[in-house]
Design a protein around this motif. Structure first.
Motif, PDB file in Angstrom:
ATOM      1  N   ARG A  16      17.516  -8.733  -2.921  1.00 58.98           N
ATOM      2  CA  ARG A  16      17.052  -8.958  -4.283  1.00 58.98           C
ATOM      3  C   ARG A  16      17.334  -7.682  -5.068  1.00 58.98           C
ATOM      4  NH1 ARG A  16      11.442  -9.192  -6.678  1.00 58.98           N
ATOM      5  NH2 ARG A  16      11.722 -10.684  -8.369  1.00 58.98           N
ATOM      6  N   ILE A  18      16.803  -5.671  -8.610  1.00 67.03           N
ATOM      7  CA  ILE A  18      16.058  -5.660  -9.877  1.00 67.03           C
ATOM      8  C   ILE A  18      16.355  -4.349 -10.613  1.00 67.03           C
ATOM      9  CG2 ILE A  18      14.216  -7.131  -8.973  1.00 67.03           C
ATOM     10  CD1 ILE A  18      12.444  -4.660  -8.738  1.00 67.03           C
ATOM     11  N   LEU A  59      16.747   2.810  -5.546  1.00 65.93           N
ATOM     12  CA  LEU A  59      15.744   2.808  -4.476  1.00 65.93           C
ATOM     13  C   LEU A  59      15.905   1.571  -3.610  1.00 65.93           C
ATOM     14  CD1 LEU A  59      12.555   3.589  -6.631  1.00 65.93           C
ATOM     15  CD2 LEU A  59      14.069   5.234  -5.514  1.00 65.93           C
ATOM     16  N   VAL A  61      13.678  -0.749  -1.420  1.00 66.13           N
ATOM     17  CA  VAL A  61      12.228  -0.976  -1.399  1.00 66.13           C
ATOM     18  C   VAL A  61      11.911  -2.169  -0.505  1.00 66.13           C
ATOM     19  CG1 VAL A  61      10.190  -1.465  -2.821  1.00 66.13           C
ATOM     20  CG2 VAL A  61      12.063  -0.108  -3.766  1.00 66.13           C
ATOM     21  N   GLY A  65       6.325  -2.672  -1.592  1.00 67.59           N
ATOM     22  CA  GLY A  65       6.426  -1.447  -2.366  1.00 67.59           C
ATOM     23  C   GLY A  65       6.828  -0.187  -1.639  1.00 67.59           C
ATOM     24  N   PHE A 103      -1.132  -2.648 -12.518  1.00 66.48           N
ATOM     25  CA  PHE A 103      -0.807  -2.534 -13.952  1.00 66.48           C
ATOM     26  C   PHE A 103      -0.004  -3.754 -14.341  1.00 66.48           C
ATOM     27  CE2 PHE A 103       1.928  -1.686 -17.491  1.00 66.48           C
ATOM     28  CZ  PHE A 103       1.083  -1.082 -18.397  1.00 66.48           C
ATOM     29  N   PHE A 133       2.528  -5.786 -23.720  1.00 64.04           N
ATOM     30  CA  PHE A 133       2.434  -7.217 -23.432  1.00 64.04           C
ATOM     31  C   PHE A 133       1.888  -8.045 -24.581  1.00 64.04           C
ATOM     32  CE2 PHE A 133       2.150  -5.224 -19.230  1.00 64.04           C
ATOM     33  CZ  PHE A 133       3.187  -5.866 -18.605  1.00 64.04           C
TER      34      PHE A 133
ATOM     35  N   LEU B  35       5.796   2.450  -4.304  1.00 65.71           N
ATOM     36  CA  LEU B  35       6.045   2.316  -5.740  1.00 65.71           C
ATOM     37  C   LEU B  35       4.726   2.071  -6.464  1.00 65.71           C
ATOM     38  CD1 LEU B  35       8.987  -0.189  -6.298  1.00 65.71           C
ATOM     39  CD2 LEU B  35       9.011   2.257  -6.668  1.00 65.71           C
ATOM     40  N   PRO B  36       4.551   2.638  -7.641  1.00 70.66           N
ATOM     41  CA  PRO B  36       3.376   2.240  -8.432  1.00 70.66           C
ATOM     42  C   PRO B  36       3.384   0.718  -8.586  1.00 70.66           C
ATOM     43  CG  PRO B  36       4.583   4.019  -9.507  1.00 70.66           C
ATOM     44  CD  PRO B  36       5.417   3.590  -8.351  1.00 70.66           C
ATOM     45  N   ASP B  37       2.206   0.128  -8.528  1.00 64.59           N
ATOM     46  CA  ASP B  37       2.135  -1.348  -8.559  1.00 64.59           C
ATOM     47  C   ASP B  37       2.195  -1.815 -10.017  1.00 64.59           C
ATOM     48  OD1 ASP B  37       1.919  -3.950  -7.854  1.00 64.59           O
ATOM     49  OD2 ASP B  37      -0.171  -3.848  -7.204  1.00 64.59           O
ATOM     50  N   LEU B  38       3.415  -1.983 -10.499  1.00 63.86           N
ATOM     51  CA  LEU B  38       3.639  -2.275 -11.918  1.00 63.86           C
ATOM     52  C   LEU B  38       4.219  -3.670 -12.113  1.00 63.86           C
ATOM     53  CD1 LEU B  38       5.545   1.024 -12.859  1.00 63.86           C
ATOM     54  CD2 LEU B  38       3.104   0.564 -13.172  1.00 63.86           C
ATOM     55  N   GLU B  39       3.676  -4.358 -13.070  1.00 63.14           N
ATOM     56  CA  GLU B  39       4.312  -5.581 -13.576  1.00 63.14           C
ATOM     57  C   GLU B  39       4.674  -5.289 -15.020  1.00 63.14           C
ATOM     58  OE1 GLU B  39       1.933  -9.070 -13.086  1.00 63.14           O
ATOM     59  OE2 GLU B  39       3.180 -10.285 -14.424  1.00 63.14           O
ATOM     60  N   LEU B  40       5.960  -5.321 -15.311  1.00 61.86           N
ATOM     61  CA  LEU B  40       6.448  -4.883 -16.629  1.00 61.86           C
ATOM     62  C   LEU B  40       7.148  -6.043 -17.338  1.00 61.86           C
ATOM     63  CD1 LEU B  40       7.980  -1.464 -15.503  1.00 61.86           C
ATOM     64  CD2 LEU B  40       5.909  -1.770 -16.865  1.00 61.86           C
ATOM     65  N   LEU B  49       8.177  -8.749 -14.637  1.00 60.49           N
ATOM     66  CA  LEU B  49       8.757  -8.459 -13.329  1.00 60.49           C
ATOM     67  C   LEU B  49       7.818  -7.520 -12.584  1.00 60.49           C
ATOM     68  CD1 LEU B  49      11.279  -8.542 -11.421  1.00 60.49           C
ATOM     69  CD2 LEU B  49      12.046  -6.478 -12.601  1.00 60.49           C
ATOM     70  N   ARG B  50       7.453  -7.914 -11.360  1.00 63.75           N
ATOM     71  CA  ARG B  50       6.629  -7.030 -10.525  1.00 63.75           C
ATOM     72  C   ARG B  50       7.559  -6.228  -9.625  1.00 63.75           C
ATOM     73  NH1 ARG B  50       1.241  -8.752  -7.149  1.00 63.75           N
ATOM     74  NH2 ARG B  50       0.558  -6.630  -6.668  1.00 63.75           N
ATOM     75  N   LEU B  51       7.453  -4.909  -9.695  1.00 68.16           N
ATOM     76  CA  LEU B  51       8.445  -4.078  -9.018  1.00 68.16           C
ATOM     77  C   LEU B  51       8.296  -4.101  -7.508  1.00 68.16           C
ATOM     78  CD1 LEU B  51       8.679  -0.965 -11.351  1.00 68.16           C
ATOM     79  CD2 LEU B  51       9.674  -3.225 -11.599  1.00 68.16           C
ATOM     80  N   ARG B  52       7.078  -4.294  -6.998  1.00 67.38           N
ATOM     81  CA  ARG B  52       6.883  -4.302  -5.541  1.00 67.38           C
ATOM     82  C   ARG B  52       7.341  -5.618  -4.903  1.00 67.38           C
ATOM     83  NH1 ARG B  52       1.031  -1.581  -4.081  1.00 67.38           N
ATOM     84  NH2 ARG B  52       1.522   0.536  -4.765  1.00 67.38           N
ATOM     85  N   GLY B  53       7.732  -6.571  -5.718  1.00 66.71           N
ATOM     86  CA  GLY B  53       8.205  -7.844  -5.176  1.00 66.71           C
ATOM     87  C   GLY B  53       7.266  -8.976  -5.533  1.00 66.71           C
ATOM     88  N   GLU B  54       7.627 -10.133  -5.058  1.00 58.87           N
ATOM     89  CA  GLU B  54       6.833 -11.324  -5.334  1.00 58.87           C
ATOM     90  C   GLU B  54       6.295 -11.861  -4.016  1.00 58.87           C
ATOM     91  OE1 GLU B  54       6.280 -12.180  -8.367  1.00 58.87           O
ATOM     92  OE2 GLU B  54       7.774 -10.890  -9.322  1.00 58.87           O
ATOM     93  N   ILE B  61      14.507  -5.257  -1.378  1.00 62.09           N
ATOM     94  CA  ILE B  61      14.700  -5.057  -2.827  1.00 62.09           C
ATOM     95  C   ILE B  61      15.553  -3.814  -3.068  1.00 62.09           C
ATOM     96  CG2 ILE B  61      13.527  -4.576  -5.020  1.00 62.09           C
ATOM     97  CD1 ILE B  61      11.006  -5.885  -3.679  1.00 62.09           C
ATOM     98  N   LEU B  63      16.168  -1.495  -6.117  1.00 60.88           N
ATOM     99  CA  LEU B  63      15.664  -1.235  -7.475  1.00 60.88           C
ATOM    100  C   LEU B  63      16.571  -0.204  -8.135  1.00 60.88           C
ATOM    101  CD1 LEU B  63      11.985  -0.764  -8.559  1.00 60.88           C
ATOM    102  CD2 LEU B  63      13.782   0.655  -9.494  1.00 60.88           C
TER     103      LEU B  63
END
Lengths: 417, 69
Positions: A16, A18, A59, A61, A65, A103, A133, B35-40, B49-54, B61, B63
């Motif tokens: 994947r 991103i 990265l 990942v 995470g 977040f 948002f 990774l910081p747990d971010l949904e941006l 998009l959630r960076l840590r995955g779905e 992943i 990134l």
């Protein structure tokens, strides 16, 4: 490069890919992605919530995470012992993904549905979430709450415990609101000051440095920022794709190529050497100045004379006042101090927008002379100041009384600390 | 704890520590960090998009963080 290197793996469902863009304006990255035909999901991170100091950064990942590699080469994905093999041996921690991200959009909603209550419950993260948002408004009228979120971040950055990151975020919020509202005098300069303070604390943060350089002098650009935009638009139109119209147009310096060549001065005559044009004492037009300094002020590597900068000026007519370019010269005269350089002493202002949203603007580069050797006992140098005047033809009120008016100015060019 | 056992535990934690990531790990973008747990928001303006995955997606992943300038 990454798009090509990963295409097959992504199509086979093995990987994947991103993206995260570190830019103030998402529509610019969206245009670039469309032009480059990149179809990964790409997130927008103007506040640099990810906390990277440079881009690009690649990265590997694990779902959940964990960062497995932070400086990956395309070859390292599928070769023996590479990313896919390493990841194949590992169990992801994806069960935590069942919960909402720490977040995310829920922070924008989590402070209640009442705008006043939400404003009182703000924290830095929820304020940023509202700005990211809530562009259209979860409660119909988002602007007051977004203004509140911006003011909160600005106030937070004024606190004793404020970090460099707090200053950067305050700058992002101020520029964001400037681009959404009718122009507000002083807001762009406030954003640049916030970013300058952030960079002074942490000169090695290149995402922050680039945010100033985007609007800063050509001399300070490591590369052109948005010179690719006309070509991208042309290519897309040829492909039958109509690019979206941007709300925020590129400034001159954002389109400019970098370079160390000094401008060849154009000789111009002072249009009002004796000050005979009437002064706009009632200030029918506000002058919105912003000085983007050369980022050499921060960090030990590059030292540039204070005052070398890109000066941005926008004219903001008051209600019932309209700028009439046909009515006379519309521009700015600068009295260049001894030894300073600029492309000219006279610059025309460019009119954009229709009659209801007039905001003539320009940006120009100033190069200060290098300072002489320090002398013992000499007083500290006074802050660099630029003097000059602006001329603008205006018509006032329904009756349409029209005049050419003059405003003198003195502009402090010192970077914020 | 015997010296041998202590050495084994130490070796195990050094080798395999990052394999057992959980949300208490150090946040960041360096190897071994979480990774910081971010949904941006997406740049398109539609969706996040959630960076840590779905959840339920165990694909590795890649990134790529970048800018269009």
């Amino acid at each position: 490069m990454w798009h090509e290197a990963t295409k097959e793996l992504v199509a086979a469902g093995k990987l994947r890919v991103i993206g995260v863009v570190q830019e103030q304006h998402p529509e610019r990255a969206a245009l670039w992605l469309k032009w480059q035909q990149i179809d990964w999901p790409v997130a927008w991170d103007p506040f640099n919530q990810l906390g990277v100091k440079v881009v690009p950064k690649i990265l590997a990942v694990q779902p959940g995470g964990l960062v497995l590699e932070d400086s990956l080469h395309p070859k390292r994905i599928s070769e023996e012992g590479g990313l896919l093999e390493v990841m194949g041996r590992m169990a992801g921690a994806a069960e935590e993904l069942e919960q909402p991200a720490r977040f995310g959009p829920q922070l924008a909603r989590g402070v209640g549905s009442d705008a006043q209550a939400r404003a009182q419950a703000l924290e830095p993260e929820s304020a940023i979430a509202i700005l990211l948002f809530d562009p259209e408004g979860l409660d119909g009228d988002a602007l007051p709450l977004r203004l509140e979120a911006m003011r909160f971040l600005v106030k937070w950055a004024q606190g004793d415990q404020a970090s460099a990151r707090d200053h950067f975020r305050a700058g992002v919020a101020q520029r964001m609101l400037l681009d959404e509202e009718a122009p507000v005098a002083g807001r762009f300069q406030a954003a640049l000051h916030s970013w300058s303070r952030a960079l002074a604390f942490d000169p090695g943060q290149y995402i922050w440095r680039r945010r100033i350089q985007q609007w800063g002098p050509r001399l300070d650009k490591p590369y052109p920022f948005y010179d690719w935009v006309p070509l991208a638009r042309k290519d897309l139109i040829e492909r039958g794709v109509t690019p979206r119209v941007w709300r925020v147009a590129l400034s001159g310096t954002e389109r400019a190529k970098g370079g160390y060549d000094l401008p060849v001065p154009q000789i111009q005559e002072n249009p009002d050497p004796r000050g005979q044009i009437p002064s706009d004492q009632k200030e029918h037009v506000s002058l919105d100045w912003a000085v983007a300094p050369h980022t050499g002020f921060a960090g030990p590597n590059v030292r540039v004379a204070a005052g070398t900068s890109r000066v941005h000026l926008t004219l903001l007519p008051k209600k019932n006042v309209s700028i009439e370019p046909a009515g006379g010269p519309l521009g700015i005269w600068i009295d260049l101090p001894e030894g300073w350089r600029a492309r000219s002493s006279w610059f025309d202002l460019q009119v954009e927008g229709d009659g209801s949203v007039q905001a003539p603007r320009l940006d120009f580069e100033l190069i200060a002379p290098p300072p002489g050797p320090p002398q013992e006992g000499a007083p500290p140098p006074s802050p660099p100041v630029l003097k000059g005047f602006v001329l603008y033809p205006v018509c006032i009120g329904e009756s349409g009384e029209c005049n050419l008016l003059r405003r003198d100015f003195e502009l402090d060019l010192s970077p914020a600390r | 704890m015997s010296l041998h056992l202590l050495a084994f535990v130490l070796l195990l934690s050094l080798c395999c520590g990052p394999l057992h990531a959980h949300q208490d790990g150090e946040l960041g973008t360096a190897e071994g960090q979480l990774l910081p747990d971010l949904e941006l928001p997406l740049v398109s303006g539609e969706g996040t998009l959630r960076l840590r995955g779905e959840a339920h997606d165990l694909r590795p992943i890649l990134l790529v963080t970048f800018a269009s300038w």
